[in-house]
Design an enzyme around this catalytic site. Structure first.
Site, PDB file in Angstrom:
ATOM      1  CG  ASP A  46      41.053  34.600  44.502  1.00  0.00           C
ATOM      2  OD1 ASP A  46      40.013  34.891  43.914  1.00  0.00           O
ATOM      3  OD2 ASP A  46      41.746  35.450  45.114  1.00  0.00           O
ATOM      4  CE1 TYR A  51      45.401  39.666  47.057  1.00  0.00           C
ATOM      5  CE2 TYR A  51      45.161  37.481  46.130  1.00  0.00           C
ATOM      6  CZ  TYR A  51      44.621  38.573  46.756  1.00  0.00           C
ATOM      7  OH  TYR A  51      43.294  38.559  47.091  1.00  0.00           O
ATOM      8  CE  LYS A  76      40.714  38.668  44.011  1.00  0.00           C
ATOM      9  NZ  LYS A  76      41.889  37.935  44.497  1.00  0.00           N
ATOM     10  CG  HIS A 107      41.825  43.688  44.464  1.00  0.00           C
ATOM     11  ND1 HIS A 107      43.046  43.086  44.312  1.00  0.00           N
ATOM     12  CD2 HIS A 107      41.393  43.302  45.681  1.00  0.00           C
ATOM     13  CE1 HIS A 107      43.334  42.387  45.388  1.00  0.00           C
ATOM     14  NE2 HIS A 107      42.334  42.501  46.238  1.00  0.00           N
TER      15      HIS A 107
END
Ligand code: A2P
Length: 269
Positions: A46, A51, A76, A107
Site C-alpha cells: 500500500d 508518501y 492514492k 486519499h
C-alpha cells in the site's frame, strides 16, 4: 507463508495483511523495505502519491521474481491533484512502472471528491484501476458518495486498532459490502506496552503487535502494518497460526479510547 484473502465487491481477492509504506522514504528506503516485505511473504503493498516513495515501491516489485499479477498494489489520489485525477493516476502508474493499479483510492474526503470519483469510475471501467475505493471517509462521506455516484467503493481505509475501535463505521461498511482497511493498526507503536494487550499476547505466546493485527483480521478487516525492520516485517505477517477466542476479542474491544494517532476526518467538509 499462509495468507488469508478477502473478496472485494469487484470479485477480486485482496490479501488480508498488506504492507503500509507511509513515512518510508526516500525511494531507496522504500525499495529496501518492500524487498524485505516480498521476501517475507507479503503480496499486498500500500503506497500513495503523497508518501513520495512510489518509484522505490515500483522498483522493488519489478526487481523481484514475483509476477506482477501475484502482487496486490494500492496507491492514492492526493488532495492537491483532484483538478485532474486522470493525470494524477497516469503519473502514479509511471512512477510505479506498471500498467495497472489493483486499487486506487481517494486519499482524503476533500470537497472535489464526488467529481473525482466519477473519473475513477471511468478508470475502473477502462480496466486501468482494477478496483476503486476511498480513505478517511466517515459514514456521512460514504452516504453522500453512494447517493451521487454509481459504484460503491470497494474499500474504506481508515485508522483502526483496539484503541480506536470504530464499531459503527465497521458495521456500516460491512452492510454495504465495503471492506475496511485498517491503517496504523499498531497505533503507531504507542500502545504496545498496554497491560491488557501484553497479558493477551503472553497467553497466546505472541507479541502485542501480533495481537493487534490478529484482532483486526478477526473483525474481517484488511490490516496494513508498517515497519522498516526486517524482523518486525516478518513478525507482523506471522499471525495465521492462532486465533483469539471470543472472550479475549471482547476484552480487546474494550480497550477503545477513541485514540487517533493520525487524522480525524470527522469534520472534513
Ligand atoms: P519500526 O519501523 O522501527 O519497526 P503503525 O503501522 O500502527 O503506524 O505503526 C508503525 C510503528 O510501529 C513504527 O514506528 C514501527 O517502527 C513500529 N512497529 C512496527 N512493527 C512493529 C513490531 N512488530 N513491534 C514493535 N514495533 C513495531
Amino acid at each position: 507463508m499462509k495468507q488469508s484473502t478477502i473478496k472485494l465487491n469487484t470479485g477480486a481477492r485482496i490479501p488480508q495483511v498488506g504492507f503500509g509504506t507511509w513515512k518510508i522514504k526516500p525511494n531507496s528506503a522504500a525499495k529496501e523495505a518492500v524487498t524485505s516485505t516480498l521476501e517475507a511473504g507479503y503480496r499486498h503493498i500500500d503506497t500513495a502519491r503523497i508518501y513520495m516513495n512510489e518509484k522505490g515501491v515500483g522498483k522493488a516489485i519489478n526487481n523481484s521474481s514475483i509476477p506482477r499479477n501475484e502482487i496486490f498494489l494500492t496507491t492514492k489520489l492526493w488532495n492537491t491533484n483532484h483538478r485532474d485525477p486522470r493525470a494524477a493516476f497516469e503519473k502514479s502508474l509511471k512512477r510505479l512502472d506498471t500498467d495497472y493499479i489493483d486499487l486506487y483510492l481517494i486519499h482524503y474526503p476533500v470537497r472535489a471528491r464526488v467529481a473525482s470519483w466519477k473519473v475513477m469510475e471511468e478508470l475502473y471501467a477502462e480496466g486501468k484501476a482494477k478496483a476503486i475505493g476511498v480513505s478517511n471517509f466517515t459514514i456521512r462521506h460514504l452516504t453522500e458518495l453512494m447517493e451521487q455516484t454509481n459504484i460503491v467503493p470497494a474499500v474504506n481505509q481508515v485508522e483502526f486498532h483496539p484503541f480506536l475501535y470504530q464499531k459503527d463505521l465497521l458495521e456500516f461498511c460491512t452492510k454495504h459490502g465495503i471492506v475496511v482497511e485498517a491503517y496504523s493498526p499498531l497505533a503507531h507503536g504507542q500502545k504496545l506496552d498496554d497491560p491488557t494487550l501484553k497479558q493477551v499476547a503472553h497467553k497466546y505466546s505472541k507479541v502485542p503487535s501480533q495481537i493487534m493485527i490478529r484482532w483486526a483480521i478477526q473483525h474481517g478487516m484488511v490490516v496494513l502494518p508498517k515497519s522498516t525492520q526486517p524482523e518486525r516485517i516478518a513478525q507482523n505477517i506471522d499471525v495465521f497460526d492462532f486465533a483469539i477466542t471470543e472472550p479475549d476479542m471482547a476484552l480487546l474491544d474494550g480497550l477503545n479510547i477513541n485514540l487517533r494517532t493520525c487524522w480525524d476526518p470527522t469534520d472534513a467538509v
